[in-house]
Design a protein around this motif. Structure first.
Motif, short mmCIF file in Angstrom:
data_model
loop_
_atom_site.label_atom_id
_atom_site.label_comp_id
_atom_site.label_asym_id
_atom_site.label_seq_id
_atom_site.Cartn_x
_atom_site.Cartn_y
_atom_site.Cartn_z
N ILE A 11 0.81 -1.22 0.00
CA ILE A 11 0.00 0.00 0.00
C ILE A 11 0.84 1.27 0.00
N ILE A 12 1.96 1.23 0.68
CA ILE A 12 2.73 2.46 0.87
C ILE A 12 2.95 3.25 -0.43
N PRO A 13 3.29 2.60 -1.55
CA PRO A 13 3.59 3.42 -2.73
C PRO A 13 2.45 4.35 -3.07
N SER A 14 1.22 3.89 -2.85
CA SER A 14 0.09 4.70 -3.26
C SER A 14 0.01 6.00 -2.46
N ILE A 15 0.62 6.02 -1.29
CA ILE A 15 0.53 7.25 -0.52
C ILE A 15 1.86 7.99 -0.43
N SER A 16 2.90 7.42 -1.03
CA SER A 16 4.20 8.05 -0.87
C SER A 16 4.25 9.40 -1.58
N THR A 17 3.29 9.65 -2.46
CA THR A 17 3.28 10.94 -3.13
C THR A 17 2.47 11.97 -2.36
N LEU A 18 1.78 11.52 -1.30
CA LEU A 18 1.03 12.47 -0.48
C LEU A 18 1.99 13.17 0.48
N PRO A 19 1.65 14.40 0.88
CA PRO A 19 2.52 15.09 1.84
C PRO A 19 2.45 14.40 3.20
N MET A 20 3.56 14.10 3.79
CA MET A 20 3.60 13.40 5.08
C MET A 20 4.52 14.17 6.03
#
Lengths: 467, 467
Positions: A11-20
């Motif tokens: 799952i992580i790749p799908s959110i790695s482009t979100l600001p964290m």
């Protein structure tokens, strides 16, 4: 925790482009896990494409397919395309096209991409090691322990002469013709000793000569050779270091090698029935392969742990299981596994071969090239003559046996590396050893095939596979 | 250089006991290579022993073998023997018996053994990821694209309701019964959404129900579910972060998922003939497996690269190749490879499950356990009802479909991990999510089997495998 790490990649790749926030990035130790997986997948795709294209072209040119895999490895490796490179060669992620792709796909920092590069290189290295372990396991399965025992004395003589001749020839020649000092000359001589079991046995299998008398002598001799090579290395390394030989260590190695070899043969007799009984009592998938691989890995681990080699353990495991009733089924099951893992080894060997040492415009290489010419001559002659020390076997193809012992590949390079690192040998001599290893490795397969193909004597026992 | 690194392992151990100057140690970057190999071999031996003992016991108890592998994983993992543990769980080499053995065998420094631990853990993690990729590739090969298309609408409805129901039920229930704030409640609700394809499809294959109508609806729904789960995660993560939803990102994910799915189906029609023609023109070993794995790995890489999942790509690759004439042969060849790699995945999943969260003497766990009870109820009910939304399929086993969607396993834990890391959820809620995932994962296999075994309705199309 259950699995945040290994499972995160889903799952992580799908959110790695979100600001964290930084805390999140920091705690997510395994954020790079899916990217490492991507790196491994891309590298395996390149390795498989190279191996198939290389082996198919070689086959059509009537050359051994494994030569095609080695050459294809050179093309995708450090010498040319640099798709498959390793940090040990002094490379960073920036040198690798695959890593550059991953970096731009995932907006990685230079540190993150170097971490991914290190980890995926380690995975590919271990897969390549598992590849040669499975190759030797398969060779053991295809070898016949009775026939190996029959040719045992011949194999030992071939191995022994094949260690003594190039060692003496190389050391003395370097000292007298090239005025090299004693220690570096001994180091280079030692680097000429050990045959590469992997390359030789793969070619023998490909040309259907593994079970011929010649094939079994070569395999047996290569195994003994490997053990002798390890002992020679222990002697030379301690000589280079302290000026004297560590007798205790050499003695321990010798004893453990002998104990391991005879122990496996003895174990074989006992283990056979247990294995077959075990396999037939299992009712779930993998009832044959899993016990076989547990055994092979245990033997490989012991080989490694007693400071011999993992591949010697795997070969012994194959020999033992060859005696069981399950062997035909096991042969069939291991083929696809070997087909997927063994090419990783050969392409990696090719990929790591840095052909720039052959470039004569670099002055260090020029003096190396001259010595290399001499070393190659000794390396080939010292092994080819071993065919003629075989006695008591009528109608044996002596040239083929000699050529079968020529490829160095593995151990020779370790000598070069250790020699340079310990300061015992200089750069030109190291270059010469590397050239010797590359050329004997790449030249032996086609010549071995020629030697078997052109034989005027009928093969012993009529076992020549017509392919 | 040729290969000092990968090849060094063959010899280095034999001299690592000799005294060496520091320069030598320093330049020998890969001195630990043979020890990493030893670590990987030992870990694989433990994993294989655990997987075979676990699956055989489960089989004899008439339970799904994969449940035995998961439980055996728990026993060798973090919760009990700690033979198979990972740095992500906060462990160092000192916690691992395997590393302690290697350290004493090779006289390693604590830094060196931690390096070995990190590297070998990464290798095992990647092997486990390759295991689930190959599992899904095999499931794709065994699935029938025509039948999947037939049940496509049903699968979509099951997936959709199976996401909405537990999400709404979990979020609203937590807010009203447990007075949890909106954001953590939404996070926990989202963690209830996605089904674990790996565990469900493995159990279906084991009980011979993969090709039944129910099996194909479950697999199809689990695949769609996975995509929906990834989208939900993107939504929730951005909501937790910025208080609003990043519409663009969600839209891109949705489009690439749809494009990927339909692209693969379209590609299938074109690629079939090419693949068969290619395979039959190849003349060297591995002529079927290597092209098949190149294709599977390319699809897995694309799945990973477009921020979906590698396993979705592998499943699509299997579906495409299922259409080719080479499929029967490919099925046979992939079996031993899957038998060797898939258990690494399941044992690793078990090994990473930390059952100490079930311990009620820890106060954090106590409040977690109450919430966990509620979440488990919603997790099971929210999926079980999906069987009753299936329409237009006569005589379908609705209970089996519902139970088939219950195991969470993968995605739920990622939610828990991200939720905790981002500060959106507190420790008790995290513990509750982890317990929910562990229990649904371990309970679903036996119940799925029961649901199929006890069916009073005749199975559709008479495809019930009697095993």
């Amino acid at each position: 925790m259950f699995s945040i790490a290994a499972i995160a990649q889903s799952i992580i790749p799908s959110i790695s482009t979100l600001p964290m926030p930084h805390t999140f990035i920091a705690t997510m130790e395994s954020e790079s896990a899916p990217i490492i997986l991507s790196g491994v997948l891309l590298t395996l795709i390149v390795i498989y494409l190279a191996s198939k294209i290389g082996s198919e072209i070689a086959k059509r040119l009537d050359l051994p397919p494994v030569l095609g895999e080695l050459v294809a490895g050179v093309i995708v490796g450090v010498s040319a395309l640099r798709l498959v490179i390793f940090p040990e060669g002094g490379f960073t992620a920036a040198d690798s096209l695959i890593m550059t792709i991953l970096q731009s796909l995932n907006q990685l920092t230079p540190e993150a991409v170097n971490h991914v590069f290190d980890q995926q290189s380690e995975v590919i290295s271990v897969l390549s090691e598992l590849g040669v372990i499975i190759l030797l396991f398969e060779i053991g399965l295809e070898s016949d322990i009775r026939q190996l025992k029959e040719v045992g004395i011949q194999a030992f003589v071939v191995a022994f002469i094949g260690v003594i001749a190039p060692f003496a020839g190389g050391t003395i020649g370097l000292m007298y013709f090239f005025h090299v000092a004693a220690i570096p000359a001994i180091f280079a001589g030692a680097a000429l000793t050990a045959t590469s079991i992997g390359i030789t046995s793969k070619v023998l299998a490909e040309i259907g000569q593994l079970k011929s008398k010649e094939g079994q002598i070569i395999v047996g001799a290569a195994v003994i050779d490997d053990v002798l090579g390890i002992i020679v290395l222990a002697v030379v390394a301690s000589l280079a270091k302290t000026g004297e030989v560590d007798i205790t260590n050499v003695f321990i190695l010798l004893i453990s090698a002998i104990a391991f070899l005879f122990g496996s043969i003895l174990l074989g007799g006992i283990f056979n029935k247990t294995f077959v009984a075990l396999v037939s009592s299992l009712k779930t998938r993998g009832n044959i392969v899993i016990p076989a691989f547990i055994f092979a890995y245990i033997m490989a681990f012991i080989g490694n742990a007693i400071h011999l080699e993992a591949i010697l353990g795997a070969f012994a495991a194959g020999l033992v299981l060859d005696e069981t009733d399950a062997r035909n089924e096991l042969d069939e099951l291991i083929k696809p596994v070997a087909d997927l893992l063994v090419p990783i080894f050969f392409v990696t060997v090719g990929a790591k071969a840095d052909l720039s040492v052959l470039n004569p415009t670099i002055s260090e290489n020029r003096s190396g090239l001259l010595i290399a010419g001499f070393l190659i001559l000794v390396a080939i002659m010292g092994k080819v003559i071993t065919g003629w020390v075989v006695f008591g076997v009528p109608n044996v193809n002596r040239l083929a046996i000699g050529i079968g012992m020529v490829p160095r590949g593995e151990v020779g390079l370790v000598f070069a590396g250790i020699g340079t690192a310990s300061g015992a040998i200089d750069k030109p001599l190291e270059v010469a050893i590397i050239i010797m290893v590359i050329l004997t490795t790449f030249l032996a397969p086609p010549f071995l095939r020629l030697a078997f193909g052109k034989t005027s004597e009928p093969p012993a026992g009529g076992e020549l596979a017509t392919e």
